[in-house]
Design an enzyme around this catalytic site. Structure first.
Site, PDB file in Angstrom:
ATOM      1  CB  SER A   1      -0.713   0.079   1.221  1.00  0.00           C
ATOM      2  OG  SER A   1      -1.848   0.895   1.109  1.00  0.00           O
TER       3      SER A   1
ATOM      4  NE  ARG B   1      -8.410   1.483  11.268  1.00  0.00           N
ATOM      5  CZ  ARG B   1      -7.361   1.118  10.750  1.00  0.00           C
ATOM      6  NH1 ARG B   1      -6.794   1.902   9.558  1.00  0.00           N
ATOM      7  NH2 ARG B   1      -6.610   0.163  11.010  1.00  0.00           N
TER       8      ARG B   1
ATOM      9  CG  ASP C   1      -6.193  -3.780  -3.495  1.00  0.00           C
ATOM     10  OD1 ASP C   1      -7.071  -3.025  -3.031  1.00  0.00           O
ATOM     11  OD2 ASP C   1      -5.015  -3.796  -3.353  1.00  0.00           O
TER      12      ASP C   1
ATOM     13  CG  HIS D   1      -5.671  -2.218   0.269  1.00  0.00           C
ATOM     14  ND1 HIS D   1      -4.679  -2.413  -0.748  1.00  0.00           N
ATOM     15  CD2 HIS D   1      -5.221  -1.519   1.189  1.00  0.00           C
ATOM     16  CE1 HIS D   1      -3.725  -1.403  -0.412  1.00  0.00           C
ATOM     17  NE2 HIS D   1      -4.030  -0.889   0.734  1.00  0.00           N
ATOM     18  CG  ASP D   2      -6.999  -5.259   5.466  1.00  0.00           C
ATOM     19  OD1 ASP D   2      -6.236  -4.179   5.134  1.00  0.00           O
ATOM     20  OD2 ASP D   2      -7.943  -5.075   6.269  1.00  0.00           O
TER      21      ASP D   2
END
Length: 384
Positions: free
Chosen positions: A157, A227, A324, A357-358
């Site tokens: 990232s 968040r 992602d 994405h994680d």
């Protein structure tokens, strides 16, 4: 912390810090009179200092990338899946370094630090920083550690963007660039997500124009919302569906007809948001998202990424994940094409994974296989 640590963990680790008193001129035009960087190291630096790996963290990360940093730590560092004995960044072979970026809130100089000019926390007066600024501070850290050249600079990232910038700015000091789940610049949609997150923070009544440290308040609600939004973008629809579906907390399945927590996904997002505000600073979140927005190395070459990469000498390992949608494979393809167009060495892997994405943080078997295979080549090059 568990009484018996996993055999492939670096185990108990302790943070370190170093103070740099030489002024630092930032890209925004402002100068810091000095600064501190917090960092952790794993493994042993060899005699000729050729086996060092720099790990760069993403937006909400810090220097604690692996192992357990306290006796009661329940979770290891954020890249535990990839750092440790026998893992891609094998600490039996490499000396791994991870620092908290300038502007952070975990030991490096940032908005929560004391401004020597006022004796109070910088708060909103801390200058905006860029990925290029981070590269220069990390180079000073390398000097401090006696490392002339990194065997590789790695990250996912925003960390991958730093690896890309390292290859451009200091080609003589980087052996390989490991760019995972990253992009050569943010899309308009990504900038939009960041702006919504910033506005959630800035519109919180307790934000006080970023000077909340003086009032004793904290923009908890705004940071929590930022968040929560971020977590939605880090996961794929498939991952969220598999993990939560439409499950409700009330096992009877009856609607409550209220705005409290009813669905499991709501509970998850609120927990993530609430726990985040206890360990992160709102001003740091603002400046980290701005650093993401500003990142665009091709801007200096009229938008031509190949020209921006022309002076790089490091081979690249680029990896993306099929689910992602924050930094999709197409963004990695752009980096790979730009490198191939100028006959640079690049290895690319597109990993099938449902984590979104994680995924770059997860122990996805195929991901770890190809990452390990590439790092084995790096280790052989430096005799590690």
């Amino acid at each position: 912390m568990a009484a018996t640590l996993p055999a492939d963990s670096v185990g108990r680790v302790s943070p370190q810090s170093v103070r740099f008193d030489e002024p630092l001129l930032l890209e925004c035009g402002r100068e810091l009179p000095g600064y501190t960087l917090a960092y952790e190291t794993y493994g042993v630096l060899n005699a000729d200092a050729t086996n060092a790996i720099l790990v760069c963290h993403a937006l909400s990360g810090n220097h604690h990338a692996a192992g357990y940093d306290s006796e009661d730590a329940r979770k290891p560092g954020w890249w535990e899946a990839c750092i440790g004995p026998g893992k891609p960044l094998d600490t039996n072979r490499f000396f791994v370094v991870c620092s908290n970026n300038l502007g952070g809130c975990h030991g490096s100089t940032g908005p929560t630090s004391e401004d020597p000019a006022t004796g109070q926390a910088y708060g909103a007066d801390f200058p905006l920083v860029t990925v290029g600024d981070w590269v220069r501070t990390q180079a000073r850290l390398a000097d401090h550690l006696g490392i002339e050249r990194w065997a590789a600079v790695a990250g996912g990232s925003l960390g991958g963007m730093q690896a890309l910038q390292w290859a451009i700015d200091l080609p003589e000091r980087i052996g390989h660039a490991i760019v995972i789940a990253a992009a050569p610049r943010l899309s308009a949609q990504n900038i939009a997500f960041n702006e919504v997150a910033r506005q959630a923070i800035r519109s919180d009544p307790d934000f006080h124009e970023g000077r909340y440290a003086l009032t004793g308040d904290r923009p908890r609600t705004g940071l929590m919302l930022a968040r929560m939004l971020g977590h939605i973008t880090y996961l794929s629809e498939a991952a969220m569906g598999e993990k939560f579906g439409r499950e409700r907390r009330d096992e009877r399945g009856a609607f409550g007809f209220h705005y409290g927590v009813e669905f499991e996904v709501e509970s998850y997002l609120r927990h993530q948001g609430e726990s985040f505000v206890d360990r992160f600073d709102a001003n740091t979140y603002l400046l980290m998202t701005k650093a993401l927005d500003y990142f665009d190395p091709a801007a200096a070459t009229g938008g031509d990424l190949s020209k921006a990469l022309a002076q790089t000498t490091a081979p690249f390992f680029v990896a993306s994940f099929t689910s992602d949608w924050r930094f999709p494979p197409a963004a990695s393809h752009e980096i790979v094409r730009a490198l191939l167009d100028i006959n640079k060495r690049v290895s690319y892997a597109e990993i099938e994974a449902d984590h979104g994405h994680d995924a770059f943080l997860m122990p996805v078997p195929r991901y770890q296989e190809v990452f390990s295979a590439y790092m084995n080549r790096v280790a052989e090059e430096v005799g590690a």
